[in-house]
Design an enzyme around this catalytic site. Structure first.
Site, PDB file in Angstrom:
ATOM      1  N   GLN B 126       0.832  -1.201   0.000  1.00 33.39           N
ATOM      2  CA  GLN B 126       0.000   0.000   0.000  1.00 33.39           C
ATOM      3  C   GLN B 126       0.866   1.251   0.000  1.00 33.39           C
ATOM      4  O   GLN B 126       1.678   1.436   0.908  1.00 33.39           O
ATOM      5  CB  GLN B 126      -0.890  -0.008   1.245  1.00 33.39           C
ATOM      6  N   GLU B 244     -11.458  -2.461   5.211  1.00 36.63           N
ATOM      7  CA  GLU B 244     -10.433  -2.986   6.116  1.00 36.63           C
ATOM      8  C   GLU B 244     -10.956  -3.045   7.534  1.00 36.63           C
ATOM      9  O   GLU B 244     -10.643  -3.951   8.291  1.00 36.63           O
ATOM     10  CB  GLU B 244      -9.192  -2.088   6.049  1.00 36.63           C
TER      11      GLU B 244
END
Lengths: 329, 376
Positions: B126, B244
Site C-alpha cells: 500500500q 479494512e
C-alpha cells in the site's frame, strides 16, 4: 437470519416503555435529595416479574430484555432494591414460596440489597423493604428483616441509608448457591453497572459541549475528547459483552457461565473508570455535591459489592485453541 | 437478538475444522523477506485449492461469498487451528486491493488481478503514507503528471509494508496540479518492477524488515491503471479503508483470544496470584473484544465510525496481552523468541493504519458528536 444482534421490534418497545417510565417516575434530579426510592412505580411497570413466566405472574420476557431494562435502571440510579426485588422474586419462586414471589412481583412487598460485613449485614437503602437479599460470595439468601435496627449509617456520604443488622440464621426464607441463579444475579448487577458507565459518559459529553473555556467548548480540546472516547470504548465493550452473556444464558448455551464471568469481571472496572473520567471532565463542578456524577460513582461502588463473580480462570474458554502451542512448534 | 447457527452452518463448521486440521502449516511463518513471501503465497495457494481463498469476496469474482455467520465460524475455526496470522504479506491484496478493484475497478483490471490475488500469485503493498503525510493522509504530495496516455510519477512513500517483496502497489497520488487536500488525487495500480522505483527497506524495532521507503523517479504508469476516475482517488481510497475496518479484522481480533489462552497455559498461575488476576482480566477483555467483533458484523451501526471503537480496543488489548507475556517469561523475556518478537511488534498496533490518538478523535467527533478539530 440465525445471527442478528439488532434489537427486535419488541425489544425496542420494552426499552422505550421502560425509559419513559423511568423519566417520569425516577428522574435523576430526584437524587439531589437522596432518599430510598419508592419502588411501587417500578413494580407497576412490571419490572420485578419481567423475566418470570406468565403463568408465574411474570411478563414472560427473556433475560435479554430484563438485562436491557436493568441497564436503564442503572442510568436512573434506581435504588439497589430494584435488583434485590427482581432477584428475590426469582429466588422465592424457586424455593417454593409462590405467595411471597407474587407479592414481590405485584409490588406489595419489597426486598433491599444486603452486603455481608464481618458478622453483620449492611442493608442498603432499605426504605419500606420487609425483606433483604444478602449477596455473599458463592450464594445468596432471602431473609426477613425486623423493625429493630442495630444502627444506621450513611453510604459513602451521599445520603443513601445503610442499616447494620447482625448476621443470624433466624429469618432466612430461602438460600441458593445454584449456578444459574448466581449467574442471573451477576448479569443484572452488571447491567446496572453498564447503565452507570453509559450515564456518566453522556453527562461528560453533554457538559463538554456547553462548558466554554478559552473561547470554545472544552469538548474541542483533544485531552477532553480522549477522556470521552475512553468512556465510550469502555461502555461499548461492556454493552457488547452484556448482550453476549444475556443471550448465552437465555439460550442455555454451554459458554453461559464463562460469558457472565467475563462480564461481571469487567463491569466494576468500566463503571468506576468512567465515573472517574466523567468527574474529571466536569472539573470543579464534578467535585461538587450539586452535580449528579458523584452519585453514579457511589452507586458503582455499591453495585460492585453485589454478586459473586465466579473465577473466570476456572471456566473453559469458548475460543480455546484446539492444539496446545507446545505441540505445534 | 440471536446468536444461533443453523444445522447447515454447523456442518460448515465441521467441514472448515477438518480442512484446517489437515492443511494448516506446522511451522511458524518466517518474519520477513523472501521466505515470508514464499510461505504466505504457498499457504494462500493451498487455501485457494481447498476453496478457502477470498472467503468474503462475492462468488462472481471468484470468492466464496460467505455470509456473516459463516465468516465468523470460519475465523473461529481458523484461529483455534492456529492457522497463519491473517496479517501477513497477502493481507493488502486480499483485504484492500482486491475489494477495491471489485468496487471500483474496470473489467480488465478485475479480470487480470483478482484471479492472481486469490491463487496466491501476487503480493500487493500500500502506497499511501508519505514522510510529510502520516495521520494527515490528505496532505500527500507525490505527484502524477498526465503525459499522453501515461502518468509520470515523482515523489516518495514511506511505511510501505512488504514493498520489498510486492508485485503491485495501490498507490495514492496527486494527479491534478495545484489541488488541495482530498481533491485531485488518483488511486493507481503500480507495477513494482517499473523503471524508476527504488525500494529502501526499513528495519523495525522488532528486528524485522516489513516496511520500506519507496522512491519514484519519473515512473511511467499507463492511465489504464487508474482505478475509478482520474482525480477521484480519495473516494476510492476511503472505500478501501472502510472495508479494512470490518471483515478483515475478524481474524485478527479473534486471534487475540487464542493468544490469551496460550498465556494462561504458559503461566499456569496459582489462583489468587497477581499474574492470575491479570490473566483473568485479559481473558474477560478478550471475550468482550469478541463480543464487539460480532456486534460490528451483526448489528446496524448507529454511525459510520462505530468501527473505530473495536479497532482501538483491539490495538490496546493486543499490547496489554503481549506486555503480560514478558512478565510471565521472566528472564526468558530477555532472549529472542516468538513471544518477545510479538511483544515488540505489538508497539505498531496503536500507530499503524491510524494512530490511537487519531482514532480517539474520530470516536469523540463522529461517534459522540464533540466539536471537530479544524483542518485547513
Amino acid at each position: 437470519m440465525t445471527c442478528d444482534l439488532n434489537l427486535s421490534g419488541e425489544q425496542r418497545q420494552i426499552i422505550d416503555a421502560a425509559a419513559a417510565m423511568l423519566r417520569t417516575e425516577y428522574p435523576v434530579d430526584r437524587r439531589r435529595r437522596w432518599v430510598a426510592d419508592d419502588l411501587a412505580a417500578a413494580a407497576a411497570f412490571g419490572m420485578f416479574g419481567l423475566g418470570l413466566p406468565e403463568g408465574d405472574g411474570g411478563a414472560g420476557f427473556s433475560l435479554v430484555e430484563e438485562a436491557l431494562v436493568h441497564v436503564l435502571s442503572g442510568r436512573h440510579l434506581v435504588s439497589s432494591g430494584s435488583l434485590a426485588t427482581a432477584l428475590g422474586a426469582r429466588l422465592a419462586r424457586a424455593a417454593g414460596h409462590a405467595e411471597l414471589a407474587d407479592r414481590l412481583v405485584a409490588g406489595e412487598a419489597f426486598v433491599c440489597a444486603g452486603v455481608p460485613a464481618g458478622d453483620s449485614v449492611l442493608l442498603m437503602e432499605r426504605g419500606e423493604a420487609a425483606f433483604a437479599l444478602v449477596f455473599d460470595n458463592r450464594d445468596f439468601e432471602l431473609r426477613e428483616v425486623g423493625a429493630a435496627l442495630a444502627s444506621e449509617e450513611s453510604a459513602l456520604g451521599h445520603g443513601a441509608s445503610v442499616e447494620r443488622i447482625p448476621r443470624v440464621s433466624k429469618g432466612v426464607i430461602a438460600r441458593s448457591a445454584e449456578p444459574r441463579m448466581l449467574a442471573i444475579a451477576d448479569l443484572l448487577v452488571s447491567a446496572q453497572l453498564l447503565g452507570v458507565a453509559e450515564a456518566v459518559r453522556d453527562l461528560a459529553v453533554a457538559y463538554a459541549q456547553v462548558r466554554q473555556q478559552f473561547g470554545q467548548p472544552i469538548g474541542g480540546f483533544q485531552a477532553i475528547k480522549h477522556h470521552c472516547a475512553n468512556m465510550a470504548i469502555g461502555a461499548e465493550m461492556l454493552s457488547c459483552q452484556l448482550d453476549m452473556a444475556a443471550i448465552a444464558l437465555r439460550d442455555g448455551r454451554e459458554d453461559g457461565a464463562f460469558q457472565v464471568a467475563a462480564l461481571r469481571r469487567l463491569a466494576p472496572h468500566v463503571a468506576l473508570a468512567n465515573a472517574r473520567l466523567s468527574i474529571q471532565v466536569h472539573g470543579g463542578v464534578g467535585f461538587s455535591a450539586e452535580a449528579a456524577v458523584h452519585h453514579y460513582l457511589k452507586q458503582a461502588h455499591l453495585l460492585s459489592r453485589l454478586g459473586s463473580a465466579a473465577d473466570i480462570l476456572d471456566l473453559p474458554a469458548p475460543l480455546a485453541p484446539l492444539v496446545r502451542v507446545q505441540e505445534r512448534n | 437478538m440471536q446468536l444461533s447457527l443453523s444445522p447447515e452452518d454447523q456442518t460448515f463448521r465441521t467441514t472448515a475444522r477438518e480442512w484446517l486440521a489437515a492443511n494448516v502449516p506446522r511451522r511458524r511463518a518466517p518474519n520477513d523477506g523472501r521466505p515470508a513471501r514464499d510461505f504466505a503465497l504457498a499457504w494462500l495457494a493451498r487455501c485457494n485449492a481447498g476453496g478457502w481463498s477470498g472467503i468474503s469476496w462475492p462468488d462472481e469474482f471468484g470468492g466464496r461469498g460467505l455470509s456473516q455467520e459463516r465468516l465468523i465460524v470460519w475465523y473461529e475455526e481458523y484461529v483455534r487451528a492456529r492457522a497463519p496470522s491473517v496479517l501477513d504479506c497477502t493481507f493488502v491484496a486480499l483485504n484492500h486491493a482486491g475489494p477495491t478493484l471489485i468496487a471500483c475497478g474496470s473489467d480488465e483490471q478485475k479480470g487480470f488481478h483478482l484471479p492472481r490475488i486469490l491463487a496466491g500469485e501476487s503480493i500487493w503493498c500500500q502506497g499511501f503514507s508519505e514522510p510529510g503525510s502520516g495521520s494527515d493522509l490528505a496532505s500527500l504530495a507525490t505527484t502524477g503528471r498526465v503525459e499522453g496516455d501515461h502518468l509520470v510519477v515523482n515523489g516518495q512513500k514511506i511505511w510501505t509494508s512488504f514493498a520489498d517483496i510486492a508485485d503491485y502497489q495501490e498507490l495514492l497520488i496527486r494527479t491534478e496540479a495545484g489541488s488541495k487536500r482530498h481533491h485531485g488525487l488518483s488511486w493507481v495500480i503500480c507495477d513494482m518492477k517499473s523503471a524508476g522505483i527504488t525500494v529502501r527497506p526499513i528495519e523495525n524495532m522488532a528486528g524485522a524488515v516489513h516496511f520500506a521507503e519507496v522512491f519514484y523517479d519519473n515512473v511511467r504508469i499507463p492511465l489504464s491503471e487508474v482505478v475509478g476516475d482520474l482525480h477521484d482517488g480519495w473516494r476510492v481510497a476511503m472505500n478501501t479503508l472502510a472495508f479494512e475496518r470490518k471483515t478483515a479484522a475478524i481474524g485478527l481480533q479473534l486471534e487475540l483470544s487464542v493468544k490469551v489462552e496460550d498465556l494462561i497455559d504458559l503461566a499456569a498461575p496459582p489462583r489468587g496470584s497477581a499474574i492470575a488476576e491479570r490473566l483473568a482480566t485479559l481473558r474477560a477483555e478478550a471475550a468482550a473484544l469478541r463480543a464487539m467483533t460480532y456486534r460490528t458484523l451483526l448489528r446496524e451501526p448507529e454511525t459510520p465510525s462505530d468501527g473505530s471503537l473495536v479497532r482501538l480496543c483491539f490495538a490496546e488489548l493486543a499490547q496489554r496481552v503481549n506486555r503480560t507475556a514478558m512478565d510471565i517469561l521472566g528472564a526468558d523475556a530477555l532472549l529472542e523468541n516468538a513471544w518477545t518478537h510479538d511483544y515488540l511488534e505489538s508497539y505498531s498496533e496503536t500507530i499503524a493504519g491510524g494512530t490511537a490518538e487519531i482514532q480517539r478523535n474520530i470516536i469523540a467527533e463522529r461517534v459522540l458528536g464533540l466539536p471537530r478539530v479544524k483542518t485547513q
